[in-house]
Design a protein around this motif. Structure first.
Motif, mmCIF file in Angstrom:
data_model
loop_
_atom_site.group_PDB
_atom_site.id
_atom_site.type_symbol
_atom_site.label_atom_id
_atom_site.label_comp_id
_atom_site.label_asym_id
_atom_site.label_seq_id
_atom_site.Cartn_x
_atom_site.Cartn_y
_atom_site.Cartn_z
ATOM 1 N N ASN A 1 -6.775 63.796 39.240
ATOM 2 C CA ASN A 1 -8.206 63.596 39.022
ATOM 3 C C ASN A 1 -8.618 63.956 37.603
ATOM 4 N N GLN A 2 -8.143 65.101 37.137
ATOM 5 C CA GLN A 2 -8.501 65.524 35.785
ATOM 6 C C GLN A 2 -7.879 64.602 34.738
ATOM 7 N N GLY A 3 -6.696 64.076 35.026
ATOM 8 C CA GLY A 3 -6.065 63.136 34.101
ATOM 9 C C GLY A 3 -6.857 61.847 33.974
ATOM 10 N N ILE A 4 -7.383 61.361 35.096
ATOM 11 C CA ILE A 4 -8.214 60.154 35.053
ATOM 12 C C ILE A 4 -9.452 60.381 34.183
ATOM 13 N N ILE A 5 -10.138 61.509 34.382
ATOM 14 C CA ILE A 5 -11.343 61.804 33.603
ATOM 15 C C ILE A 5 -11.001 61.974 32.129
ATOM 16 N N ALA B 1 -18.776 45.749 37.125
ATOM 17 C CA ALA B 1 -17.538 45.490 37.858
ATOM 18 C C ALA B 1 -16.353 46.248 37.278
ATOM 19 N N ALA B 2 -16.530 46.951 36.159
ATOM 20 C CA ALA B 2 -15.437 47.721 35.578
ATOM 21 C C ALA B 2 -15.105 48.914 36.464
ATOM 22 N N GLY B 3 -13.846 49.354 36.411
ATOM 23 C CA GLY B 3 -13.429 50.509 37.188
ATOM 24 C C GLY B 3 -13.109 50.158 38.626
ATOM 25 N N SER B 4 -12.953 51.207 39.422
ATOM 26 C CA SER B 4 -12.573 51.015 40.820
ATOM 27 C C SER B 4 -13.667 50.334 41.624
ATOM 28 N N GLY B 5 -14.905 50.764 41.410
ATOM 29 C CA GLY B 5 -16.009 50.237 42.196
ATOM 30 C C GLY B 5 -16.387 51.140 43.351
ATOM 31 N N MET B 6 -15.480 52.030 43.750
ATOM 32 C CA MET B 6 -15.762 52.916 44.867
ATOM 33 C C MET B 6 -16.881 53.904 44.528
ATOM 34 N N SER B 7 -16.823 54.464 43.320
ATOM 35 C CA SER B 7 -17.847 55.428 42.918
ATOM 36 C C SER B 7 -19.210 54.753 42.797
ATOM 37 N N GLU B 8 -19.224 53.496 42.333
ATOM 38 C CA GLU B 8 -20.495 52.777 42.207
ATOM 39 C C GLU B 8 -21.127 52.538 43.576
ATOM 40 N N VAL B 9 -20.306 52.210 44.556
ATOM 41 C CA VAL B 9 -20.824 52.017 45.909
ATOM 42 C C VAL B 9 -21.397 53.322 46.451
ATOM 43 N N LYS B 10 -20.700 54.412 46.205
ATOM 44 C CA LYS B 10 -21.188 55.720 46.660
ATOM 45 C C LYS B 10 -22.517 56.051 46.008
ATOM 46 N N ALA B 11 -22.675 55.698 44.722
ATOM 47 C CA ALA B 11 -23.933 55.959 44.029
ATOM 48 C C ALA B 11 -25.068 55.137 44.624
ATOM 49 N N PHE C 1 -9.577 74.502 43.947
ATOM 50 C CA PHE C 1 -9.706 74.316 42.499
ATOM 51 C C PHE C 1 -10.982 73.546 42.141
ATOM 52 N N ASP C 2 -11.314 72.531 42.932
ATOM 53 C CA ASP C 2 -12.480 71.689 42.626
ATOM 54 C C ASP C 2 -12.936 71.023 43.909
ATOM 55 N N LYS C 3 -14.194 71.270 44.310
ATOM 56 C CA LYS C 3 -14.711 70.729 45.560
ATOM 57 C C LYS C 3 -15.078 69.249 45.457
ATOM 58 N N ARG C 4 -15.101 68.722 44.238
ATOM 59 C CA ARG C 4 -15.523 67.331 44.034
ATOM 60 C C ARG C 4 -14.362 66.369 44.242
ATOM 61 N N SER C 5 -14.659 65.233 44.865
ATOM 62 C CA SER C 5 -13.651 64.187 45.003
ATOM 63 C C SER C 5 -13.542 63.417 43.690
ATOM 64 N N LEU C 6 -12.543 62.547 43.595
ATOM 65 C CA LEU C 6 -12.366 61.748 42.389
ATOM 66 C C LEU C 6 -13.605 60.905 42.112
ATOM 67 N N TYR C 7 -14.243 60.391 43.162
ATOM 68 C CA TYR C 7 -15.397 59.520 42.971
ATOM 69 C C TYR C 7 -16.625 60.314 42.539
ATOM 70 N N ASP C 8 -16.737 61.561 42.980
ATOM 71 C CA ASP C 8 -17.796 62.425 42.460
ATOM 72 C C ASP C 8 -17.589 62.693 40.977
ATOM 73 N N LEU C 9 -16.338 62.939 40.584
ATOM 74 C CA LEU C 9 -16.033 63.181 39.169
ATOM 75 C C LEU C 9 -16.333 61.959 38.319
ATOM 76 N N LEU C 10 -16.000 60.779 38.838
ATOM 77 C CA LEU C 10 -16.273 59.557 38.091
ATOM 78 C C LEU C 10 -17.773 59.339 37.908
ATOM 79 N N LEU C 11 -18.553 59.654 38.933
ATOM 80 C CA LEU C 11 -20.010 59.514 38.814
ATOM 81 C C LEU C 11 -20.580 60.524 37.821
ATOM 82 N N GLU C 12 -20.085 61.758 37.865
ATOM 83 C CA GLU C 12 -20.569 62.763 36.930
ATOM 84 C C GLU C 12 -20.185 62.412 35.498
ATOM 85 N N TRP C 13 -19.019 61.803 35.319
ATOM 86 C CA TRP C 13 -18.621 61.359 33.985
ATOM 87 C C TRP C 13 -19.602 60.314 33.446
ATOM 88 N N LYS C 14 -20.187 59.539 34.365
ATOM 89 C CA LYS C 14 -21.189 58.545 33.964
ATOM 90 C C LYS C 14 -22.600 59.132 33.889
#
Length: 862
Positions: free
Chosen positions: A253-257, A87-97, A417-430
C-alpha cells in the motif's frame, strides 16, 4: 373516458414504479449489463494478450514486447486524458468516494473509456488486473441507469454499489464475494434492499460471465473434489503466512502511494507519455525474464497448479511487486486486486515450500491458494470477502479454516500499522477524506414521514365547486389542498390551478375535479425524509400528502424538513423513539378500512367499556370514523414485554364485546392487545402506527399524584398525542339528556361544539344549554360567540338549545352552579389553555369541575 383511462394508466404506472420494485428491476438490468461488459473486457484482454505473446514467439521479444507496451500505454493514456480523466487508476476508490456522496463523475462515458483503455493497458502486458475496471464500469452503468430512470438518492447509492458488486462478481466468477464486497467495503449496510439489489445484480452478472466467458453454469467436478489437507501442526505456518501477508500488504500500500507521489512531483509528464514509458519498461523487463512471465494471468495458475519451484515463486514475487507499483503509479486504468492475488500466491508458495521441507505435510500449492486471501485481506481490509472470494475460486471446503486463519491474522497485523485500506489511502492522496459521521442525507434517512408530518390536514371535498375552493384558499395560508372522497385522496388542488381558471372558461359552479391534479404524488408514513425530499425536488412540489393505501393520514412540506434539519444543527434533534421499552402486540384484528378517520378507545374497565363504546359509536357514525379498541396489559418494569407470558381471556372477552357492537352499528372495529410497562406509551404508539384522529378514554376526574394535572397517563397522552383527545368521567347513572356546555372561545371549546351533536345523539330528546362566564365588571358582555354557537347547534341537534351569559368571579364555581340549577347530566368542557406548570400551581378549570361535580364530565383537547 379519456380522463378515466389516464387515471388507470397513472395508477398502474405508479404500482410498477414503487421505489423498491423499481430498484429490484434496475438491479437485474444492472447485473445483465455489467456481466456483458465484464465478458467483453475479459475476452478483449485475452485476445490482445494472446496475440502479443504469439508475436513475441515469432519475432524478437525484446522488440515486440516493449513496442506493444509503448503503443498500448500511449493510446490508453491519450483516451483517458482526452475523454475521461476520471477513468485513470483502478476506479475502485472513485466508486467508494461516490458512494460516500463525494461529487465525482461516474457515467456512461467513463464506462466506455475505461473499457477500451483497460483493454489496451492489459493487452499490452502491464501486470495489473481487470477487476477494478469491471467494478467502475458496473457502478458507472448503474449510475447512468439511475439518471435515465430517476430514483431516490438512497436507492441510487444502493444501485451503484450493486453495479460495483456485479462487476466484481463477473470478474472473479464469485457472486457471493460480490455481495459481501458491497456490504463489507462499499456501503457497510445490511438492509433488505441493499442485500436484495446486490444479490440480484451479482447473481445475474456471474451467470452472464459463466455463460459467455470461459465457464459454464455447471461446476467442474474435479475442482469440487478436494485434494488439499489441513493438520494441526501446520497452524504455526499459517500464522506466519498471515503475519507476512499483513506486513507485505502494508509495504504494498505504501509503495503504491509513494509511486503516485513520485510520478506527480518528479516525472512532470502527461498521462500518455507516463503510460508509454511504463509500458516500454515493463515490456523490456518481461522480455528478459523466462517465457512463462509473458502471460501475467498465467503466473497465478502456475503457482496454484504446482508447476513451479521456490526460486520461480521468489522471482515472481519480487518482479511482480516492483512492476505493479511502477505501473500503477503512472495512472494506468486497471485494477490492483488480481495482482494482489498473484503476489499472495507467490508468498504462500514460499511459505508452503518451507513447511513441506520441514514437515512434509501439505503441498506448497495449498499455501499458495491460502496466501491469495492473506494479501487480499491486508490490502483491502475486507477479511470476509477475502475468504469467500478464494473459496469461490477454488470450491475447496478444506481451505475454509486456513483461509479464515490467514485472512484474520493478515487483517489484524495490517490494521495494527494502518487502519486504512488501499482505497482509503488512494482517496486521501487525492485530497478526499471520507467522514464516518452521518451526513445530512444520512440523518434524513433515519427519520420517517410519520415522525414529522402534520396530521391535521385542511382538505377539499371532491364535490366542492371552484367558488368554494377559492373561499377555502382565501381563508387559509396553505397553497395546496388535497382533494378527498370518503377519506381517500383523489387529487390535489394548488393555487396555480385557480389562476388558470379564466383561460379555461370555467364557471364558479364547476366542480374542482375539473381543475385538480388526479392521482397526485404521495408518500407513505414509513418513507424516509430523504425520499420525501427527493420526491419534492423531482416533481417541483412544495408539499406531499401522506397516505396509508389511499387514505389521507397527514401532509408533509419542505418547511417540515427544514425544521428538522434546523433542530439537528442546533443540537436539538427530535426524539423519535420512546424512552421506555416499546409495547408488544400479542393480538389484533382488522376490519375493512372504509372510514374517513380513526377513533381510538383504550378499554380498561368492563364497568365503563360499554358506555365508552356507545360514545365512540355515536362519534364514529357522525364523522364516518373507524374505531380502534385497545387493551393494555401491564407487566413489571423488570420484565421484557415481548417475553412475558400474560393472561388474555378477560381482554379478549372485552374486545369481542366491542366487535359485536360494531357489527350492530355497521362500524368497522379494529382491536389490539398490547403488553407494556405503562398505559401511556401503548396509547401513543397506537396513535402513531394507526394514524388516529381522536382518542376517547376514561378519566377518574381527579388525581392524587403530586405534580400531575389530570393523571400520569392522561397528562402524557394530552401532551404528546398529535390528535384530538376526549376524556370522559362517567357517573353511575349514565344518563345523557341534559347537556351543559361552557363557552370559552378557544380551539378546545370549538372542537367540543363540533363533537356535541354526535354525543347528543345518545339521547332521544337532548336539552343543551350553552353558558359563557363573564366577569362582573363587564356591564355589556360580548355574546356574539354564544349566539353563533347556539345557532350552529340548533341546525345540528334534534332537541332544544338555550344560550345563557353568566357573570361570576370564578369560572369553575359558575359552571358548577349552572349544572346544579339545571340538574345537568353531562358537562362538556374544552381543556384549559394554560401551561401545564400553571395548571399544577393554580389548579385546572376542567379538573376542578370534574372533581367537584357529580354528573358526567367530558373534556375535549385539540
Amino acid at each position: 373516458m379519456l380522463a378515466r383511462s389516464k387515471i388507470i394508466w397513472l395508477r398502474l404506472l405508479g404500482q410498477m414504479l414503487k421505489p423498491k420494485r423499481l430498484a429490484f428491476v434496475e438491479a437485474c438490468v444492472i447485473g445483465l449489463v455489467s456481466g456483458l461488459a465484464a465478458v467483453l473486457l475479459g475476452q478483449a484482454v485475452d485476445w490482445a494478450g494472446a496475440w502479443r505473446v504469439h508475436l513475441s514467439y515469432l519475432y524478437p521479444a525484446l522488440l515486440v514486447l516493449p513496442v506493444m507496451g509503448l503503443l498500448g500505454g500511449v493510446l490508453a493514456g491519450w483516451l483517458v486524458e482526452r475523454f475521461a480523466p476520471a477513468a485513470a487508476g483502478s476506479g475502485m476508490s472513485e466508486v467508494k468516494a461516490v458512494l460516500a456522496r463525494v461529487p465525482m463523475p461516474l457515467n456512461l462515458r467513463i464506462a466506455l473509456v475505461k473499457l477500451v483503455s483497460a483493454t489496451l493497458v492489459l493487452g499490452a502486458g502491464m501486470p495489473l488486473g481487470r477487476e477494478g475496471p469491471t467494478v467502475q464500469i458496473g457502478a458507472a452503468l448503474a449510475n447512468q441507469l439511475s439518471n435515465w430512470v430517476p430514483t431516490s438518492p438512497e436507492h441510487r447509492r444502493q444501485l451503484i454499489a450493486a453495479g460495483a458488486g456485479a462487476g466484481l462478481a463477473a470478474a472473479f466468477n464469485a457472486p457471493i464475494a460480490g455481495v459481501l464486497f458491497v456490504v463489507e467495503e462499499l456501503l457497510q449496510d445490511v438492509s433488505g434492499i441493499t442485500l436484495g439489489t446486490a444479490i440480484l445484480s451479482s447473481f445475474i452478472a456471474a451467470v452472464i460471465s459463466r455463460l459467455y466467458g470461459s465457464h459454464s453454469l455447471d461446476l467442474n467436478v474435479n475442482l469440487a473434489v478436494s485434494h488439499t489437507t489441513f493438520f494441526a501442526p501446520e497452524i504455526p505456518f499459517y500464522l506466519i503466512l498471515g503475519t507476512l501477508g499483513g506486513i507485505l500488504s502494508i509495504v504494498f500500500n505504501q509503495g503504491i502511494i509513494a509511486s503516485l507521489k513520485i510520478n506527480r512531483r518528479v516525472l512532470n509528464l502527461s498521462l500518455p507519455w507516463r503510460l508509454g514509458i511504463v509500458g516500454l519498461v515493463t515490456g523490456v523487463a518481461i522480455a528478459l525474464l523466462p517465457m512463462t512471465f509473458r502471460n501475467n494471468a498465467g503466473l497465478r495458475e502456475i503457482l496454484l497448479l504446482g508447476n513451479a519451484n521456490w526460486l520461480f515463486a521468489a522471482i515472481a514475487l519480487l518482479v511482480q511487486f516492483t512492476l505493479i507499483i511502477f505501473t500503477y503509479g503512472a495512472g494506468a486504468p486497471a485494477g490492483l486486486l488480481v495482482p494482489t492475488l498473484v503476489l499472495g500466491a507467490a508468498l504462500g508458495y514460499l511459505v508452503g515450500a518451507t513447511e513441506q521441507s520441514l514437515l512434509g505435510m501439505s503441498a506448497a500449492t495449498t499455501y499458495a491458494q491460502v496466501g491469495m486471501a492473506a494479501l487480499f485481506s491486508g490490502v483491502s481490509k475486507v477479511p470476509i470477502t477475502a475468504v469467500i472470494i478464494v473459496f469461490e475460486m477454488t470450491t475447496d471446503f478444506n481451505l475454509v479454516l486456513p483461509l479464515m486463519i490467514v485472512s484474520v491474522i493478515a487483517y489484524l497485523v495490517a490494521e495494527k500499522f494502518d487502519k486504512r485500506s488501499l482505497y482509503d489511502l488512494l482517496l486521501e492522496w487525492k485530497g478526499i477524506h471520507i467522514s464516518k459521521q452521518p451526513s445530512a442525507e444520512g440523518f434524513l434517512s433515519q427519520i420517517t414521514a410519520a415522525d414529522v408530518m402534520q396530521r391535521r390536514v385542511e382538505t377539499l371535498s371532491s364535490q366542492m365547486t371552484i367558488e368554494e375552493a377559492v373561499q377555502a384558499f382565501s381563508q387559509s395560508h396553505h397553497r395546496n389542498f388535497p382533494v378527498v372522497n370518503n377519506g381517500k385522496v383523489v387529487g390535489i388542488v394548488a393555487q396555480k390551478d385557480l389562476v388558470d381558471i379564466g383561460s379555461q372558461h370555467l364557471g364558479a359552479d364547476t366542480p374542482i375535479s375539473e381543475i385538480m391534479t388526479p392521482e397526485p404524488v404521495t408518500a407513505t408514513p414509513t418513507a424516509t425524509l430523504a425520499h420525501v425530499l427527493h420526491l419534492l425536488n423531482r416533481y417541483h412540489l412544495s408539499c406531499l400528502p401522506v397516505t396509508e393505501g389511499r387514505k389521507l393520514v397527514g401532509i408533509i412540506s419542505r418547511s417540515d424538513i427544514i425544521r428538522v434539519e434546523a433542530e439537528r444543527l442546533n443540537g436539538n434533534s427530535p426524539e423519535i423513539k420512546p424512552q421506555s421499552a416499546p409495547s408488544y402486540i400479542i393480538h389484533q384484528t382488522r376490519a375493512p378500512a372504509t372510514g374517513k378517520g380513526r377513533l381510538l378507545v383504550p378499554l380498561a374497565h368492563p364497568q365503563t367499556a360499554q358506555t365508552l363504546l356507545e360514545m365512540a359509536g355515536a362519534i364514529a357514525k357522525a364523522h364516518n370514523y373507524e374505531i380502534e379498541c385497545l387493551q393494555v396489559i401491564i407487566v413489571p418494569p423488570n420484565r421484557i414485554p415481548s417475553q412475558t407470558p400474560v393472561e388474555t381471556a378477560k381482554s379478549l372477552s372485552l374486545l369481542q364485546q366491542a366487535i359485536l357492537l360494531g357489527e350492530d352499528w355497521r362500524i368497522p372495529i379494529h382491536t389490539q392487545i398490547r403488553v407494556a410497562h405503562n398505559v401511556a406509551e401503548p396509547i401513543l404508539e397506537a396513535v402513531k402506527e394507526r394514524h388516529i384522529d381522536l382518542v376517547l378514554m376514561g378519566w377518574k376526574g381527579c388525581t392524587a399524584t403530586p405534580g400531575r394535572v389530570f393523571s400520569r397517563v392522561v397528562d402524557t397522552v394530552i401532551r404528546q398525542a398529535p390528535c384530538h383527545v376526549v376524556l370522559a368521567k362517567l357517573n353511575d347513572q349514565r344518563v345523557f339528556d341534559r347537556w351543559l356546555l361552557p363557552m370559552a372561545g378557544g380551539p378546545n371549546s370549538q372542537q367540543a361544539i363540533k363533537l356535541l351533536p354526535a354525543l347528543a345523539s345518545l339521547s332521544t330528546s337532548p336539552e343543551i344549554k350553552l353558558c359563557q362566564v363573564f366577569p362582573p365588571s363587564e356591564s355589556t358582555p360580548d355574546t356574539r360567540l354564544l349566539e353563533k354557537s347556539a345557532h350552529f347547534l340548533q341546525n345540528q341537534v334534534r332537541g332544544t338549545v338555550v344560550a345563557t351569559p353568566v357573570q361570576a368571579n370564578s369560572i369553575s364555581e359558575a359552571v358548577l352552579d349552572c349544572a346544579d340549577q339545571d340538574n345537568s347530566d353531562v358537562i362538556v368542557l374544552g381543556a384549559s389553555r394554560e401551561s401545564l406548570l400553571k395548571q399544577v400551581m393554580q389548579g385546572n378549570i376542567a379538573e376542578n369541575i370534574a372533581r367537584k361535580s357529580h354528573c358526567t364530565v367530558i373534556m375535549v383537547k385539540t
